[in-house]
Design a protein around this motif. Structure first.
Motif, short mmCIF file in Angstrom:
data_model
loop_
_atom_site.label_atom_id
_atom_site.label_comp_id
_atom_site.label_asym_id
_atom_site.label_seq_id
_atom_site.Cartn_x
_atom_site.Cartn_y
_atom_site.Cartn_z
N GLU A 215 -3.52 -10.37 1.32
CA GLU A 215 -2.46 -9.92 2.22
C GLU A 215 -2.17 -8.45 1.94
O GLU A 215 -2.23 -8.01 0.78
N PHE A 216 -1.82 -7.70 2.99
CA PHE A 216 -1.48 -6.29 2.82
C PHE A 216 -0.11 -6.03 3.45
O PHE A 216 0.19 -6.54 4.54
N GLY A 217 0.71 -5.29 2.74
CA GLY A 217 2.03 -4.94 3.21
C GLY A 217 2.32 -3.47 2.97
O GLY A 217 1.49 -2.72 2.43
N VAL A 218 3.51 -3.05 3.35
CA VAL A 218 3.92 -1.64 3.24
C VAL A 218 4.69 -1.43 1.94
O VAL A 218 5.64 -2.16 1.64
N VAL B 98 0.82 -1.21 0.00
CA VAL B 98 0.00 0.00 0.00
C VAL B 98 0.86 1.26 0.00
O VAL B 98 1.76 1.43 0.83
N ASP B 99 0.55 2.13 -0.97
CA ASP B 99 1.07 3.50 -1.01
C ASP B 99 0.22 4.31 -0.03
O ASP B 99 -0.87 4.77 -0.37
N THR B 100 0.70 4.45 1.20
CA THR B 100 -0.17 4.96 2.27
C THR B 100 -0.52 6.43 2.12
O THR B 100 -1.56 6.87 2.60
N LYS B 101 0.33 7.19 1.48
CA LYS B 101 0.02 8.62 1.29
C LYS B 101 -1.26 8.78 0.48
O LYS B 101 -2.06 9.69 0.71
N ASN B 102 -1.48 7.87 -0.48
CA ASN B 102 -2.63 7.99 -1.39
C ASN B 102 -3.78 7.06 -1.04
O ASN B 102 -4.93 7.33 -1.41
N HIS B 103 -3.53 5.94 -0.35
CA HIS B 103 -4.57 4.92 -0.24
C HIS B 103 -4.88 4.46 1.17
O HIS B 103 -5.69 3.55 1.36
N ALA B 104 -4.25 5.04 2.18
CA ALA B 104 -4.49 4.58 3.55
C ALA B 104 -5.97 4.64 3.93
O ALA B 104 -6.49 3.75 4.60
#
Length: 522
Positions: free
Chosen positions: A260-263, A241-247
């Motif tokens: 599964e989800f990762g960083v 996950v691109d957390t800046k855009n999709h968190a």
């Protein structure tokens, strides 16, 4: 008779390679006898005492895998220096299933070379055929090159005219591992011994499929569309996950079941220093954990890896990571950092739909490309791990890929599932003895998913469950069905690709313009 590899010279790279292959191995300390070690692998750092040990071992019928530099020392002769960019198997080579082995190093060339052609077309390796010369001497030390951290932009083979490219590990570590595997097979067979190693996949499967998804800048609609096709085909994907855009949107856009989800990142960047990498990763971790994600894996932006990022990945608590600038098209391995071991690396194939889209491939051309990769992966017993960005669309290509996995009966795993199984495998390598056409296993793990591959000197093989004892006469032997050889035009991947500087130039210009606009806005 022990079926065990002895390591002389002590380089950690041998442990990485032999763990990947799945054979029992240990450092040689005192004695070196043919009944104790079925093959000795040798680093360039051997001294005079160790060279004498090897001479006696060979005289007694032992077998050795080493560099030409070490071979020259054992035989007390000299070898010629030369630059080698890459090696490849010639016609009728004993290494016929090998691809291009990228080296890009100064090497020593065997005076009696009879195998593996260089980029100049001459042989560089020696494969001994006499009883007192059971040696494979390569022009480089595999243990050194498998720990190499250089990167380069490389072209990848395609049935189409335009070759895709990516910035990846400069040394093709997967081909080095395959080369060492074949050398060990060959040397065991020259001694009249079966070659036995733990199999690469759970339950004796021919391969294994993982879908890695990097969410980079995808819209909510693109994430939803990809999630629909993934679930419709019952694929357990791994989403970085691109957390800046999709968190905030990832849970509403992606069906969570069996995924599964990762960083991936907060800022889409890999930094040269430890502190900024840790800061970037921990910011992403905090955001995702606040949304109750369980995070085991990390995949760096642009596939970039360096030693300082490796340290950060370990200290941030990840079980594995996946960066093709460290390794690609290979089995998992544990990097050796300057201050210890890194997190498990799970390599992928570095060309994705987005890469092909940049070269104006249509969907049919993309399918032909991925079909050629899948064919080779199954033939050479490597995992099939592709990555995708939701923004790159071409969902019909993914539909074809999922159908192909079903047709080939390739099991689907998340990347963490494969990583955990691999850790079980490398901690479960048993001791092996061979006597009276029986193979005895000591220290067998209770995990029933562990299988072993046995290859006879006549190249008949079997992939069967690990047990305390295997009677070879009762095994059902088969000749390997899937065989891969290099297409006639394969070497064009190492010719100059004018599109590499062209695309890099366009990218640099566009980045310059973006930065200028950002400065003006500020």
């Amino acid at each position: 008779m022990n079926l065990k590899i002895g390591i002389l010279g002590g380089h950690t790279g041998w442990h990485i390679l032999l763990q990947q292959i799945g054979v029992p191995h240990t450092d040689i300390t005192d004695s070196l006898l043919p009944d104790e070690f079925s093959v000795a692998v040798v680093s360039d750092t051997i001294d005079d005492r160790e060279s004498e040990m090897l001479r006696q071992y060979l005289a007694l019928g032992g077998a050795v895998l080493c560099s030409v530099k070490a071979y020259a020392r054992i035989r007390q002769i000299t070898a010629q220096l030369g630059q080698i960019d890459y090696l490849y198997p010639g016609h009728n080579s004993v290494f016929h299933s090998l691809g291009i082995v990228d080296i890009y190093a100064r090497c020593q060339l065997a005076w009696n070379a009879n195998e593996l052609k260089t980029n100049r077309g001459s042989f560089a390796a020696h494969v001994g055929t006499n009883v007192d010369d059971l040696v494979v001497a390569l022009p480089f030390d595999p243990a050194v090159l498998v720990t190499d951290q250089r990167v380069a932009t490389k072209s990848f083979y395609s049935p189409e005219r335009r070759l895709p490219f990516e910035t990846v590990s400069k040394v093709s570590k997967g081909e080095i591992r395959a080369l060492v595997l074949r050398c060990l097979e060959l040397l065991h067979h020259r001694r009249g011994l079966p070659f036995v190693h733990l199999w690469n996949f759970p339950n004796g499967a021919r391969s294994l499929f993982c879908l890695r998804i990097d969410t980079d800048n995808g819209t909510d609609e693109q994430l939803k569309n990809l999630s629909v096709i993934v679930h419709r085909n019952r694929i357990s994907g791994t989403w970085f996950v691109d957390t800046k855009n999709h968190a905030k949107s990832i849970k509403s856009c992606v069906k969570m079941d069996d995924q599964e989800f990762g960083v991936h990142c907060f800022n889409h960047e890999t930094f040269p220093d430890y502190e900024n990498n840790v800061k970037n990763i921990r910011k992403a971790q905090t955001i995702l954990r606040n949304s109750e994600f369980h995070l085991q894996g990390f995949a760096a932006p642009f596939g970039k890896w360096n030693n300082e990022l490796g340290r950060a990945i370990v200290d941030c608590g990840f079980e594995y990571s996946s960066e093709f600038s460290y390794d690609y098209d290979n089995l998992p391995s544990v990097p050796q950092l300057q201050d210890g071991s890194g997190a498990l690396q799970v390599p992928i194939h570095p060309i994705c739909i987005g890469s092909l889209n940049r070269h104006r491939y249509n969907s049919e051309q993309m399918i032909r490309y991925f079909a050629s990769v899948v064919e080779r992966k199954i033939a050479v017993c490597e995992p099939i791990i592709f990555y995708h960005h939701p923004r790159d669309m071409h969902l019909s290509v993914l539909e074809w890929l999922f159908q192909e996995m079903r047709y080939e009966k390739v099991p689907v795993k998340t990347m963490s599932e494969y990583a955990w199984w691999w850790k079980t495998r490398i901690s479960s390598i048993p001791e092996l003895q061979y006597a009276n056409k029986k193979v005895y296993f000591q220290g067998v793990h209770s995990d029933k998913s562990l299988y072993v591959r046995i290859v006879q000197p006549n190249r008949a093989e079997a992939i069967i469950p690990v047990s305390a004892q295997i009677v070879l006469e009762t095994v059902r032997w088969e000749q390997k069905s899937a065989v891969w050889t290099m297409p006639d035009d394969y070497l064009r991947t190492r010719r100059f690709n004018y599109r590499i500087p062209l695309v890099h130039g366009v990218d640099a210009a566009m980045n310059f313009v973006r930065k200028k606009k950002a400065v003006k806005k500020a």
